[in-house]
Motif scaffolding. Structure first.
Motif, PDB file in Angstrom:
ATOM      1  N   GLU A 207       2.972   0.094  -9.665  1.00 51.89           N
ATOM      2  CA  GLU A 207       2.399  -0.476 -10.882  1.00 51.89           C
ATOM      3  C   GLU A 207       1.539  -1.685 -10.528  1.00 51.89           C
ATOM      4  O   GLU A 207       1.928  -2.523  -9.718  1.00 51.89           O
ATOM      5  N   ILE A 208       0.352  -1.774 -11.155  1.00 54.77           N
ATOM      6  CA  ILE A 208      -0.554  -2.903 -10.940  1.00 54.77           C
ATOM      7  C   ILE A 208      -0.663  -3.683 -12.236  1.00 54.77           C
ATOM      8  O   ILE A 208      -1.015  -3.133 -13.279  1.00 54.77           O
ATOM      9  N   LYS A 209      -0.377  -4.991 -12.151  1.00 61.19           N
ATOM     10  CA  LYS A 209      -0.417  -5.864 -13.331  1.00 61.19           C
ATOM     11  C   LYS A 209      -1.371  -7.039 -13.081  1.00 61.19           C
ATOM     12  O   LYS A 209      -1.991  -7.131 -12.028  1.00 61.19           O
ATOM     13  N   ILE A 236       3.459   5.437   7.059  1.00 67.19           N
ATOM     14  CA  ILE A 236       4.199   4.272   6.567  1.00 67.19           C
ATOM     15  C   ILE A 236       4.621   4.553   5.128  1.00 67.19           C
ATOM     16  O   ILE A 236       3.784   4.923   4.299  1.00 67.19           O
ATOM     17  N   PRO A 237       5.905   4.408   4.805  1.00 65.89           N
ATOM     18  CA  PRO A 237       6.367   4.714   3.435  1.00 65.89           C
ATOM     19  C   PRO A 237       5.681   3.842   2.382  1.00 65.89           C
ATOM     20  O   PRO A 237       5.452   2.643   2.605  1.00 65.89           O
ATOM     21  N   ILE A 238       5.359   4.444   1.246  1.00 67.65           N
ATOM     22  CA  ILE A 238       4.786   3.707   0.116  1.00 67.65           C
ATOM     23  C   ILE A 238       5.933   3.303  -0.794  1.00 67.65           C
ATOM     24  O   ILE A 238       6.589   4.139  -1.411  1.00 67.65           O
ATOM     25  N   VAL A 239       6.183   1.998  -0.883  1.00 57.26           N
ATOM     26  CA  VAL A 239       7.326   1.475  -1.632  1.00 57.26           C
ATOM     27  C   VAL A 239       7.015   1.480  -3.127  1.00 57.26           C
ATOM     28  O   VAL A 239       5.907   1.120  -3.548  1.00 57.26           O
ATOM     29  N   GLN A 240       8.009   1.897  -3.921  1.00 58.75           N
ATOM     30  CA  GLN A 240       7.862   1.810  -5.367  1.00 58.75           C
ATOM     31  C   GLN A 240       8.038   0.353  -5.783  1.00 58.75           C
ATOM     32  O   GLN A 240       9.117  -0.220  -5.646  1.00 58.75           O
ATOM     33  N   GLU A 241       6.974  -0.257  -6.297  1.00 59.75           N
ATOM     34  CA  GLU A 241       6.998  -1.681  -6.588  1.00 59.75           C
ATOM     35  C   GLU A 241       5.965  -2.040  -7.651  1.00 59.75           C
ATOM     36  O   GLU A 241       5.153  -1.200  -8.060  1.00 59.75           O
ATOM     37  N   ILE A 251      -7.771  -7.956  -4.084  1.00 57.43           N
ATOM     38  CA  ILE A 251      -6.757  -7.070  -3.499  1.00 57.43           C
ATOM     39  C   ILE A 251      -5.525  -7.087  -4.404  1.00 57.43           C
ATOM     40  O   ILE A 251      -5.383  -7.952  -5.267  1.00 57.43           O
ATOM     41  N   THR A 252      -4.628  -6.125  -4.178  1.00 58.38           N
ATOM     42  CA  THR A 252      -3.332  -6.153  -4.858  1.00 58.38           C
ATOM     43  C   THR A 252      -2.304  -6.744  -3.905  1.00 58.38           C
ATOM     44  O   THR A 252      -2.333  -6.473  -2.701  1.00 58.38           O
ATOM     45  N   ILE A 253      -1.392  -7.567  -4.449  1.00 57.01           N
ATOM     46  CA  ILE A 253      -0.359  -8.194  -3.620  1.00 57.01           C
ATOM     47  C   ILE A 253       1.011  -7.860  -4.204  1.00 57.01           C
ATOM     48  O   ILE A 253       1.179  -7.761  -5.417  1.00 57.01           O
ATOM     49  N   SER A 254       1.993  -7.705  -3.329  1.00 56.11           N
ATOM     50  CA  SER A 254       3.338  -7.336  -3.759  1.00 56.11           C
ATOM     51  C   SER A 254       3.959  -8.434  -4.604  1.00 56.11           C
ATOM     52  O   SER A 254       3.885  -9.624  -4.262  1.00 56.11           O
ATOM     53  N   SER A 255       4.584  -8.036  -5.717  1.00 59.43           N
ATOM     54  CA  SER A 255       5.190  -9.005  -6.630  1.00 59.43           C
ATOM     55  C   SER A 255       6.706  -8.852  -6.674  1.00 59.43           C
ATOM     56  O   SER A 255       7.443  -9.800  -6.467  1.00 59.43           O
ATOM     57  N   ARG A 256       7.172  -7.642  -6.965  1.00 58.58           N
ATOM     58  CA  ARG A 256       8.619  -7.396  -7.057  1.00 58.58           C
ATOM     59  C   ARG A 256       8.864  -5.898  -7.013  1.00 58.58           C
ATOM     60  O   ARG A 256       7.931  -5.100  -7.154  1.00 58.58           O
TER      61      ARG A 256
END
Length: 343
Positions: A207-209, A236-241, A251-256
């Motif tokens: 999800e992108i917010k 490389i596994p794509i993490v559900q996040e 760019i998109t950055i990991s949040s949670r």
């Protein structure tokens, strides 16, 4: 294969008051933390009172998107802790006991492609987080609760989009539809926001917010597809996040980690009984929907044909100066604003 789904949040800006209290829906004209009351701040002993006009306008949107509209709607508490949520829960809707949201399954055509609508739900908007500071060292976060409780419609789609261009086209069509229905002004800051769920074949949904505009959404989706394809090519596994769009770095950055419905501990809102939408109200809204939409479609086609003929006429008559042609075209576009392309 790429799959993209959307969660679109549309404020009902044409309403005078918030969803559950008498505070003004137009929070933009106030200084921070002025347009609030015990109800929208969730103070002990305060009770919500549902805005009937909000239910009617949300039902009108559902009808325009060819969604099913149940006879009875109910509200739930969505529990999570965040600074912009004064009650520590959001009053929203969920189809956990059948179709009890304001709108069920529907569809909107984008060209020849059918985009399925999963559901439409009526809910309250949280407050606003305002970030100030020039760097991470002096960055501070401020909270403005003027927006808390503003009537909001969330439109959830199935993952029927295959590329960012289709996403942009859908949002432009939806934005025009909301304007024609006279329920919202999408051009206002924050009045229409969208989150995207992106996945590629063999990977998890991301999800992108935190996306500020349709243009940025198109960029964010394009970046996320490229990022996931790069990870997949290297095994490389794509993490559900949940990831946030960084507008400065593009760019998109990991949040949670991505939450599931169970994480929000939904339960029925005990202070708001089930709402029965009467048959005569539905019939009134259907007539309004047809009255608004059908003439718009007819006028659009007639206006486009007329403009094409006008342009052909200018092309054939070469002695008309270029400046005069442009002046006439601008005048016609002012009189026929639906011809002006959305930027």
């Amino acid at each position: 294969m790429t799959k993209i789904g959307l969660e679109i949040h549309c404020q009902l800006t044409k309403l005078k008051s918030k969803l559950f209290c008498s505070c003004k829906a137009n929070y933009r004209e106030f200084e921070p933390n002025i347009n609030i009351c015990p109800i929208c701040m969730g103070l002990p002993g305060s009770l919500p009172r549902l805005n009937q006009k909000a239910v009617e306008k949300a039902t009108l949107i559902a009808m325009a998107l060819n969604c099913s509209t149940p006879e009875k709607i109910v509200f739930f508490r969505k529990n999570y802790f965040y600074p912009d949520l004064p009650k520590n829960f959001q009053i929203t809707q969920l189809n956990i006991y059948g179709d009890t949201s304001v709108g069920g399954a529907g569809v909107l055509m984008v060209g020849d492609k059918k985009i399925r609508i999963t559901r439409i739900q009526l809910e309250e908007d949280p407050g606003r987080l305002i970030y100030e500071g020039s760097s991470e060292k002096n960055l501070i976060t401020l909270v403005d609760y003027n927006r808390a409780g503003t009537p909001l419609v969330e439109i959830v789609t199935e993952p029927d989009f295959e590329n960012p261009k289709e996403v942009r086209e859908f949002l432009n069509i939806l934005s025009n539809l909301l304007e024609n229905l006279d329920v919202s002004e999408p051009s206002l800051e924050g009045a229409m926001r969208a989150d995207a769920n992106v996945s590629i074949e063999g990977g998890n949904k991301v999800e992108i917010k935190n996306i500020g505009s349709f243009h940025d959404l198109e960029k964010a989706v394009h970046f996320e597809i490229t990022r996931q394809q790069s990870l997949h090519s290297r095994d490389i596994p794509i993490v559900q996040e949940t990831r946030h769009w960084d507008d400065k770095r593009k760019i998109t950055i990991s949040s949670r980690s991505k939450e599931e419905d169970l994480d929000y501990r939904y339960f029925l809102e005990g202070d708001i009984p089930a709402i029965i939408i009467e048959y005569k109200i539905k019939e009134k809204l259907k007539k309004k929907c047809l009255k608004v939409l059908v003439p718009k479609k007819r006028d659009t086609s007639q206006n486009i044909i007329f403009l094409h003929r006008l342009q052909m006429y200018f092309h054939l008559i070469n002695f008309i100066p270029i400046c005069l042609k442009n002046l006439i075209l601008k005048t016609m576009q002012k009189r026929l604003p639906i011809l002006s392309p959305r930027i």
